[in-house]
Enzyme design. Sequence first.
Site, PDB file in Angstrom:
ATOM      1  N   ASP A 287     -22.690 -58.011   5.119  1.00 43.84           N
ATOM      2  CA  ASP A 287     -21.922 -56.822   4.791  1.00 43.84           C
ATOM      3  C   ASP A 287     -22.811 -55.576   4.866  1.00 43.84           C
ATOM      4  O   ASP A 287     -23.989 -55.621   4.511  1.00 43.84           O
ATOM      5  CB  ASP A 287     -21.347 -56.985   3.378  1.00 43.84           C
ATOM      6  CG  ASP A 287     -20.284 -55.970   3.057  1.00 43.84           C
ATOM      7  OD1 ASP A 287     -19.288 -55.909   3.788  1.00 43.84           O
ATOM      8  OD2 ASP A 287     -20.442 -55.238   2.053  1.00 43.84           O
ATOM      9  N   GLU A 334     -21.541 -56.707   9.913  1.00 43.70           N
ATOM     10  CA  GLU A 334     -20.448 -55.781   9.582  1.00 43.70           C
ATOM     11  C   GLU A 334     -20.941 -54.369   9.882  1.00 43.70           C
ATOM     12  O   GLU A 334     -21.685 -53.776   9.095  1.00 43.70           O
ATOM     13  CB  GLU A 334     -20.051 -55.949   8.114  1.00 43.70           C
ATOM     14  CG  GLU A 334     -18.813 -55.160   7.724  1.00 43.70           C
ATOM     15  CD  GLU A 334     -19.150 -53.807   7.123  1.00 43.70           C
ATOM     16  OE1 GLU A 334     -18.880 -52.795   7.804  1.00 43.70           O
ATOM     17  OE2 GLU A 334     -19.667 -53.765   6.004  1.00 43.70           O
ATOM     18  N   ASP A 387     -10.545 -55.843   2.826  1.00 45.38           N
ATOM     19  CA  ASP A 387     -10.353 -54.511   2.256  1.00 45.38           C
ATOM     20  C   ASP A 387      -9.130 -53.794   2.817  1.00 45.38           C
ATOM     21  O   ASP A 387      -8.802 -52.690   2.365  1.00 45.38           O
ATOM     22  CB  ASP A 387     -11.590 -53.638   2.527  1.00 45.38           C
ATOM     23  CG  ASP A 387     -12.771 -53.982   1.636  1.00 45.38           C
ATOM     24  OD1 ASP A 387     -12.549 -54.491   0.517  1.00 45.38           O
ATOM     25  OD2 ASP A 387     -13.913 -53.733   2.052  1.00 45.38           O
TER      26      ASP A 387
END
Length: 486
Positions: A287, A334, A387
């Site tokens: 991430d 990401e 998200d």
Amino acid sequence: MRAAGILLPISSLPGKYGIGTLGEEAFAFVDFLSDAKQTYWQILPLGPTTYGDSPYQTYSTFAGSGLYLDLEHLYSEKLITKKDLEFQQTTIDFVNYDNLKVSRMNLYKKASIKFFKNPPQKYEEFLEKENEWVIGYAKFRALKTYFNEKSFNEWPDEVIKGNISEEIANNIKDDVNLHLFIQYMFYTNYERLKNYAHQKGVQIIGDLPIYVAYDSSDVWQNPEEFQLDENLKPTMVAGCPPDSFCEDGQLWGNPLYNYQEMKKNNYKWWMRRLNHCLKMFDVLRIDHFRGFEAYFAIPATDKTAKNGHWEKGPNFDIFAELFKEHKHLKMIMEDLGYLTPEVHRLLNRTGFPGMRVLEFAFDGRKDNNYLPHNYVENTVVYTGTHDNLPLVGWVKTLSVDQIDQIITYFNLDDEDEIPSALVEAALSSIASTAIIPLQDYLGLDESSRINTPSTVGCNWKWRVNKELLTFEIIEKIKKLTEKYFR
């Protein structure tokens, strides 16, 4: 090789025990994936969550959450009773973390007493294998209980610095054992599930947050690795700068790494962390990849991110150390959000694929990197992430111009066709891997959203209804996957 997978957190699995677990329903979902010809199951971080219950804020980057234990495995091992199992059952179809944390901990205390009457040899082997983190984590959790769950920086000075008196050590002994037991059972359950997935031809994509929580065993045990003052309080914290979506920016509050100190020991802590995850997962998604090139640093006393500034990160150094130990790695970076040419160069140098999210594609720009005609093969495409709104709910938020652009781009008749068109766009694209959130295959609306960024209290609770996982859905996913040779 072209491949496809489904995104679904462990917590979102169906089942009768209040939250998805590593038990029967996880094995059933592996069967679902295998029957639907999926290569990957992407999950979210598995750690024990702190305030807000976000899997991206945990008490340890190495530990697993006790909420995911397979209760029926505890019963089969005669560590709990049938009555205990029945007490844990609930008809609630969303995750109530507060209630679960209390009821599960009471159950595990009872189970651990029975366990330690005759612990198996595999338990000692587990402790030896994971000794770099597991004892320290168990002490950290036991001390939090002893000090009424206060953050570690509010403990007595000597305990903050790791000096535990004999009296305190005796008082926390049982709780230390409790948390060691939970970790042993978690990793036992997880390995069983992972081995089963491999037997069925399914690989697991794990998720690694770039930062760790301040009130964690990671920071307590390794304060020199973070930007802390002499009282072990953060001097600078993580976040994102103000933008058109949030005029104050995002204040995450995670302590920042002391990369100067880390470099002196060849990023030893990062290597331990990455190697641990690479053993757990077949593929690892990292991430906030851009934080390796440069990170946004905010004064720890600030209430917003407005006064933050960019600092240079370790760039390729951590990956260079990783490549010394591993020649063949499967990772996903990401690379969403604000990116610079330097970030793109770093991603290209690692050789790992970045991400493309179709929900970000339709802003009217022909050079938008998220539009399918701009993809490269070394990419992982998503309709949306954990998200984002599920596609059915997302379409409701679009402007007339966006809807017109999508209808024109895919040659559709009306906006009702948009969700299915985007699923097919992901699967048909040149991207080597396509990951679809389960909600988008099921056609679920905004009520099935997993997380709304910058909000607390209503996230990470959604669970899928088992009755929706039908033979017809399996056949639908299978046909789409085979249609586009994934």
